[in-house]
Design a protein around this motif. Structure first.
Motif, PDB file in Angstrom:
ATOM      1  N   ARG A 120       3.910  11.243  14.896  1.00 24.74           N
ATOM      2  CA  ARG A 120       2.608  11.310  14.234  1.00 24.74           C
ATOM      3  C   ARG A 120       1.736  10.133  14.646  1.00 24.74           C
ATOM      4  O   ARG A 120       2.225   9.143  15.208  1.00 24.74           O
ATOM      5  CB  ARG A 120       2.786  11.355  12.710  1.00 24.74           C
ATOM      6  CG  ARG A 120       3.287  10.064  12.117  1.00 24.74           C
ATOM      7  CD  ARG A 120       3.332  10.147  10.593  1.00 24.74           C
ATOM      8  NE  ARG A 120       4.386  11.034  10.156  1.00 24.74           N
ATOM      9  CZ  ARG A 120       5.617  10.627   9.865  1.00 24.74           C
ATOM     10  NH1 ARG A 120       5.949   9.342  10.017  1.00 24.74           N
ATOM     11  NH2 ARG A 120       6.526  11.463   9.436  1.00 24.74           N
ATOM     12  N   ASN A 121       0.429  10.226  14.366  1.00 21.56           N
ATOM     13  CA  ASN A 121      -0.488   9.124  14.652  1.00 21.56           C
ATOM     14  C   ASN A 121      -0.014   7.853  13.950  1.00 21.56           C
ATOM     15  O   ASN A 121       0.353   7.874  12.778  1.00 21.56           O
ATOM     16  CB  ASN A 121      -1.907   9.462  14.178  1.00 21.56           C
ATOM     17  CG  ASN A 121      -2.530  10.603  14.953  1.00 21.56           C
ATOM     18  OD1 ASN A 121      -2.832  11.649  14.395  1.00 21.56           O
ATOM     19  ND2 ASN A 121      -2.711  10.421  16.249  1.00 21.56           N
ATOM     20  N   ASP A 161      -2.006  14.213  15.971  1.00 17.55           N
ATOM     21  CA  ASP A 161      -0.695  14.825  16.041  1.00 17.55           C
ATOM     22  C   ASP A 161      -0.781  16.236  15.445  1.00 17.55           C
ATOM     23  O   ASP A 161      -1.752  16.562  14.744  1.00 17.55           O
ATOM     24  CB  ASP A 161       0.338  13.974  15.314  1.00 17.55           C
ATOM     25  CG  ASP A 161       0.061  13.826  13.825  1.00 17.55           C
ATOM     26  OD1 ASP A 161       0.180  14.827  13.094  1.00 17.55           O
ATOM     27  OD2 ASP A 161      -0.268  12.708  13.391  1.00 17.55           O
ATOM     28  N   HIS A 214       0.530  14.363  21.949  1.00 19.64           N
ATOM     29  CA  HIS A 214       0.638  15.301  20.831  1.00 19.64           C
ATOM     30  C   HIS A 214       0.580  16.742  21.332  1.00 19.64           C
ATOM     31  O   HIS A 214       0.611  17.670  20.526  1.00 19.64           O
ATOM     32  CB  HIS A 214      -0.506  15.076  19.845  1.00 19.64           C
ATOM     33  CG  HIS A 214      -0.519  13.717  19.229  1.00 19.64           C
ATOM     34  ND1 HIS A 214       0.538  13.210  18.517  1.00 19.64           N
ATOM     35  CD2 HIS A 214      -1.472  12.748  19.205  1.00 19.64           C
ATOM     36  CE1 HIS A 214       0.238  11.993  18.083  1.00 19.64           C
ATOM     37  NE2 HIS A 214      -0.961  11.691  18.491  1.00 19.64           N
ATOM     38  N   MET A 222       6.779  11.512  21.443  1.00 14.17           N
ATOM     39  CA  MET A 222       5.983  12.201  20.443  1.00 14.17           C
ATOM     40  C   MET A 222       6.144  11.531  19.091  1.00 14.17           C
ATOM     41  O   MET A 222       6.989  10.655  18.904  1.00 14.17           O
ATOM     42  CB  MET A 222       6.388  13.683  20.368  1.00 14.17           C
ATOM     43  CG  MET A 222       6.354  14.408  21.711  1.00 14.17           C
ATOM     44  SD  MET A 222       6.711  16.173  21.598  1.00 14.17           S
ATOM     45  CE  MET A 222       5.157  16.776  20.941  1.00 14.17           C
TER      46      MET A 222
END
Length: 534
Positions: free
Chosen positions: A318-319, A173, A471, A316
């Motif tokens: 973050r990981n 990300d 990402h 979308m």
């Protein structure tokens, strides 16, 4: 530190050499970025540094590659392991242990370092890359981005003099990518490490580079020099460089900071972009209260999502936020701990494989998982037969994404971008009503991403629903009509692309950062506005 002396590399049965007449010197303590189109030879150049080319890959290497004074012709990879750390495109393929902490220690164990040294370096690396919370996790349970950070960490713990990275941020990300690149930048400046990195997401990396090496391909020698001038002439360049060229800025900026210093007159000349209306569409995909739980981890916590025919939705976050779990739960073969999914009123999980492919097509993070035949032509022909499509349908899709891939090439011999293009073509051949894509731009250069955006836009215009987890903020800015942001398995934002991405410094594209507070997203938008201005 690294020296290429008239190096050419040719593989058996290839129509032309992959590398031609490479003369390159990368001194100690330099951050060198390698750029080029998909299949231009970037991975071959990187693998020649630690001797994988030709000792492991085969082929014929002429000329000489020297690393810290060692000739790679006479020093195989095992004799360069204390000097060169390597992070490949597919981190999973390089893992040799089961857990994060064990993987970080493995390279040091191979070098017979004392236990106290190994313990100290593991702790330093866990902190450096934000992996402390994952130290005891099995590697198989990590997201693609988390695995990529572990792969970078495993290379760093050996304290190599040279670090070679092939697409190291492709699954990260934006925040994690910035952390990793900032850490590499510190190692270059504080410890004198030499970093050689190939990357397609140049908007993330170009600002850190001391030098750029552009591989034109087609038998032409590489071009090396200052980042701005080299990227301005190359067919692959980040949006900030293209915006600088459009505005006539000199020198061409490669960082947001430098571009903003020059952007005042352009901002004053541009009016606010017109508001984009979102027409109502027929609901095609509906997911209600989706829940996914793995052991003690809640990947999805009651996510609901509705997508209409013709919508282009980017997911979308973050990981580890639940993006992949959402796509697999919608597709029907992934785990669901609760909730409902309907595509045209039918749950894909209730369908047999053939009808399911026509209802929902999914391209996973590891595209090679869908390839099982020995040739590209065989994969395309099989996709046509299984989808009841005319011969050549799959091949037509492939040529849109990655032209010129030979039919007789084995899929494992393709570059990461070419392999992804093949899987995309296979998945799109049945013309599924809903298309799900997990990180579809990994390994794709900017022209290939533009072609992908065009193909997906055509599908949406024909009434298909497109949902992609990514990402890649620049691709989202160019393509998506709507953005859904996940965090800890929950939806935290859902709205038109311009509203969602410009409200976040993490997910905002380069053009929006340069021209803020005006919400412009792409260079194409700015070009059209300038052309229409009186």
């Amino acid at each position: 530190m690294i020296r290429f002396e008239n190096v050419s590399v040719a593989y058996r049965d290839a129509a032309a050499p992959t590398l031609t007449a490479v003369d390159l010197h990368v001194p100690e303590g330099e951050f060198c970025l390698v750029v080029g189109r998909t299949g231009s030879g970037k991975s071959t150049l990187l693998r020649a540094v630690n001797g994988l080319v030709p000792h492991f890959t085969g082929g014929t290497l002429t000329g000489r590659v020297l690393v810290a004074g060692r000739d790679t012709r006479t020093h195989p990879p095992r004799e360069l392991a204390d000097v060169v750390g390597m992070v490949a495109q597919d981190p999973q393929a390089g893992f040799v242990t089961d857990s994060v902490e064990e993987e970080l220690a493995y390279s040091m164990e191979s070098l017979a370092l004392p236990n106290p040294v190994m313990r100290k370096r593991v702790e330093e690396t866990l902190d450096l890359l934000g992996l402390a919370d994952l130290r005891h996790r099995p590697l198989a349970t990590l997201s693609g981005g988390q695995q990529q950070r572990v792969a970078v960490g495993a290379a760093l713990t050996a304290h190599p003099k040279v670090l070679v990275l092939d697409e190291p941020t492709s699954a990260l990300d934006p925040g994690a990518a910035e952390d990793v690149l900032a850490a590499l930048h510190r190692l270059v400046h504080d410890l004198g490490m030499t970093v050689l990195i190939a990357e397609h997401r140049l908007e993330r990396v170009a600002q850190y580079a001391d030098r750029v090496v552009w591989l034109p391909g087609g038998g032409l020698p590489p071009v090396a020099g200052e980042p701005g001038p080299v990227l301005a002439d190359a067919p692959v360049a980040p949006p900030v460089v293209r915006l600088g060229q459009l505005a006539g800025w000199e020198p061409v900026p490669v960082s947001i900071r430098d571009a903003r210093r020059l952007a005042g007159p352009l901002r004053d000349h541009l009016a606010e972009p017109p508001a984009v209306s979102t027409p109502k569409t027929v609901e095609l995909l509906q997911a209600k209260d989706l829940r996914v739980r793995y052991s003690t981890v809640d990947a999805l916590r009651g996510v609901s999502l509705s997508v209409g025919a013709g919508e282009r939705v980017a997911v979308m976050g973050r990981n580890g936020s639940g993006k992949s779990s959402l796509l697999w739960a919608v597709q029907g073969t992934g785990k669901r701990s609760g909730g409902e999914v309907a595509v045209d009123g039918v749950d894909p999980a209730s369908l047999k494989p053939g009808p399911r492919r026509k209802a929902v097509g999914l391209v996973p993070q590891q595209p090679a998982d869908l390839l099982y035949l020995h040739t590209v032509g065989g994969e395309c022909a099989q996709a046509d037969r299984e989808s009841d499509k005319p011969a050549g349908t799959c091949r037509e899709f492939l040529d849109r994404f990655a032209p010129g891939v030979p039919d007789d090439r084995h899929p494992r011999d393709l570059s990461e971008g070419q392999r992804l293009a093949l899987v995309l073509a296979v998945a799109l051949t049945p013309s599924p009503r809903v298309v799900l894509l997990d990180e579809p731009t990994r390994g794709l250069d900017y022209p290939a991403k533009t072609r992908l955006a065009g193909a997906l836009r055509d599908l949406a215009d024909d009434g298909h629903a497109i949902v992609l987890a990514t990402h890649d903020v620049e691709f989202v800015a160019e393509y998506a009509s709507r953005v859904v942001v996940l965090a800890d398995g929950e939806v935290v934002a859902d709205g038109p692309t311009a509203e969602v991405v410009t409200a976040s410094p993490v997910f905002s594209p380069q053009v929006a950062k340069v021209l803020a507070p005006q919400p412009w997203l792409t260079v194409a938008d700015v070009r059209a506005a300038l052309a229409a201005a009186p």
